[in-house]
Write an enzyme that holds these catalytic residues in place. Structure first.
Site, PDB file in Angstrom:
ATOM      1  N   ASP A  59       0.876  -1.161   0.000  1.00  0.00           N
ATOM      2  CA  ASP A  59       0.000   0.000   0.000  1.00  0.00           C
ATOM      3  C   ASP A  59       0.921   1.221   0.000  1.00  0.00           C
ATOM      4  O   ASP A  59       2.140   1.091   0.239  1.00  0.00           O
ATOM      5  CB  ASP A  59      -0.897  -0.028   1.245  1.00  0.00           C
ATOM      6  N   LEU A  60       0.386   2.400  -0.233  1.00  0.00           N
ATOM      7  CA  LEU A  60       1.221   3.600  -0.305  1.00  0.00           C
ATOM      8  C   LEU A  60       1.085   4.476   0.940  1.00  0.00           C
ATOM      9  O   LEU A  60       2.017   4.605   1.736  1.00  0.00           O
ATOM     10  CB  LEU A  60       0.865   4.404  -1.558  1.00  0.00           C
ATOM     11  N   ASP A  61      -0.101   5.046   1.121  1.00  0.00           N
ATOM     12  CA  ASP A  61      -0.314   5.950   2.257  1.00  0.00           C
ATOM     13  C   ASP A  61      -0.234   5.183   3.574  1.00  0.00           C
ATOM     14  O   ASP A  61      -0.965   4.215   3.782  1.00  0.00           O
ATOM     15  CB  ASP A  61      -1.682   6.627   2.146  1.00  0.00           C
ATOM     16  N   THR A 117       0.799  10.430   3.419  1.00  0.00           N
ATOM     17  CA  THR A 117       0.118  11.534   2.746  1.00  0.00           C
ATOM     18  C   THR A 117      -1.319  11.665   3.220  1.00  0.00           C
ATOM     19  O   THR A 117      -2.069  12.488   2.705  1.00  0.00           O
ATOM     20  CB  THR A 117       0.134  11.356   1.216  1.00  0.00           C
ATOM     21  N   LYS A 160      -9.714   6.190   5.329  1.00  0.00           N
ATOM     22  CA  LYS A 160      -8.421   5.523   5.202  1.00  0.00           C
ATOM     23  C   LYS A 160      -8.522   4.291   4.302  1.00  0.00           C
ATOM     24  O   LYS A 160      -9.350   3.415   4.527  1.00  0.00           O
ATOM     25  CB  LYS A 160      -7.932   5.112   6.595  1.00  0.00           C
ATOM     26  N   SER A 192      -2.180   0.526  -4.476  1.00  0.00           N
ATOM     27  CA  SER A 192      -2.757   1.651  -3.737  1.00  0.00           C
ATOM     28  C   SER A 192      -3.995   2.184  -4.434  1.00  0.00           C
ATOM     29  O   SER A 192      -4.062   2.212  -5.669  1.00  0.00           O
ATOM     30  CB  SER A 192      -1.726   2.775  -3.610  1.00  0.00           C
ATOM     31  N   ALA A 193      -4.956   2.627  -3.639  1.00  0.00           N
ATOM     32  CA  ALA A 193      -6.155   3.258  -4.197  1.00  0.00           C
ATOM     33  C   ALA A 193      -5.859   4.651  -4.747  1.00  0.00           C
ATOM     34  O   ALA A 193      -6.686   5.246  -5.419  1.00  0.00           O
ATOM     35  CB  ALA A 193      -7.237   3.358  -3.111  1.00  0.00           C
ATOM     36  N   LYS A 220     -10.714  -1.662  -2.299  1.00  0.00           N
ATOM     37  CA  LYS A 220     -10.591  -2.296  -0.989  1.00  0.00           C
ATOM     38  C   LYS A 220     -11.858  -2.001  -0.177  1.00  0.00           C
ATOM     39  O   LYS A 220     -12.389  -0.901  -0.296  1.00  0.00           O
ATOM     40  CB  LYS A 220      -9.362  -1.747  -0.255  1.00  0.00           C
ATOM     41  N   GLU A 243       0.016  -3.257   4.671  1.00  0.00           N
ATOM     42  CA  GLU A 243      -1.110  -2.325   4.774  1.00  0.00           C
ATOM     43  C   GLU A 243      -1.142  -1.668   6.144  1.00  0.00           C
ATOM     44  O   GLU A 243      -0.454  -2.094   7.078  1.00  0.00           O
ATOM     45  CB  GLU A 243      -2.428  -3.070   4.545  1.00  0.00           C
ATOM     46  N   ASP A 244      -1.981  -0.623   6.244  1.00  0.00           N
ATOM     47  CA  ASP A 244      -2.163   0.034   7.549  1.00  0.00           C
ATOM     48  C   ASP A 244      -3.631   0.321   7.826  1.00  0.00           C
ATOM     49  O   ASP A 244      -3.944   1.106   8.719  1.00  0.00           O
ATOM     50  CB  ASP A 244      -1.355   1.334   7.608  1.00  0.00           C
TER      51      ASP A 244
END
Length: 220
Positions: free
Chosen positions: A7-9, A15, A44, A115-116, A146, A170-171
């Site tokens: 995932d990114l964020d 971000t 999120k 990532s979304a 997701k 993921e977070d």
């Protein structure tokens, strides 16, 4: 472990604060509602349009806006967000992530971003991390966001690896659910109490390493 799906964020960089700041301005100026601080958690890990729908529902204005208005709101939010992330640099990479990417690359593990965020290419470029990743999934080509597994299944497919041979990082609860549904190994960043269904949870990105991911993968 043949692949790691990022995932990114909240995993590579943070971000989320920029996203929520841009959503707050949009919600205030266009929808007429003030978003409380704790509403950030509701946005999120979900897509831009789904985030907007959640804000509209929160404002009690479901059905009020046309599809064209919703698209315009989403575009305006993204314009504001891009202005905010323009300040991103390598210093904004979360602790331990650069070292993890180096280790994974040295061990021949293939890497993907799932990532979304439609802005993942821009963000990775600003962080100087683009070259590490073998593929980036385009979220606009994914039917279900997701917590559906689609984006992680696509990431594994683009790497040419079965999802069962991948670890997903993921977070968010939505992200954890998506990884598990894809039958990849789920490693979450945050509070273990928040992610009881994760295969493993670390408190911060600094705790991540190749050895840890391989150990968790072997155990599952």
């Amino acid at each position: 472990m043949e692949g790691v799906l990022f995932d990114l964020d909240g995993v590579i960089t943070d971000t989320a604060k920029f996203h929520f700041s841009a959503w707050r301005v949009l919600a205030r100026e266009k929808i007429g509602v003030e978003l409380p601080a704790d509403f950030e958690a509701d946005l999120k890990g979900v897509s831009r349009l789904e985030s907007l729908q959640r804000i509209i529902r929160f404002a009690g204005k479901t059905g009020v806006y046309s599809e064209a208005q919703i698209q315009a709101f989403a575009t305006e939010k993204n314009t504001n967000y891009l202005k905010l992330i323009n300040s991103l640099t390598k210093a904004d990479i979360l602790p331990g992530i650069k070292a993890l990417l180096d280790e994974l690359q040295q061990h021949g593990v293939k890497l993907a971003v799932a990532s979304a965020s439609n802005n993942a290419p821009i963000i990775l470029d600003k962080l100087g991390l683009t070259a590490y990743f073998d593929t980036l999934v385009d979220p606009q080509q994914i039917k279900n966001g997701k917590p559906a597994p689609d984006i992680f299944l696509a990431a594994a497919q683009q790497l040419g690896i079965a999802p069962e041979h991948c670890v997903g990082l993921e977070d968010s609860i939505a992200g954890m659910t998506a990884i598990n549904a894809a039958h990849a190994v789920s490693v979450l960043i945050g509070d273990p109490a928040e992610f009881p269904e994760a295969d493993w949870v670390v408190p911060t990105t600094e705790s991540l390493s190749y050895d840890l991911l391989q150990k968790v993968y072997d155990a599952h």
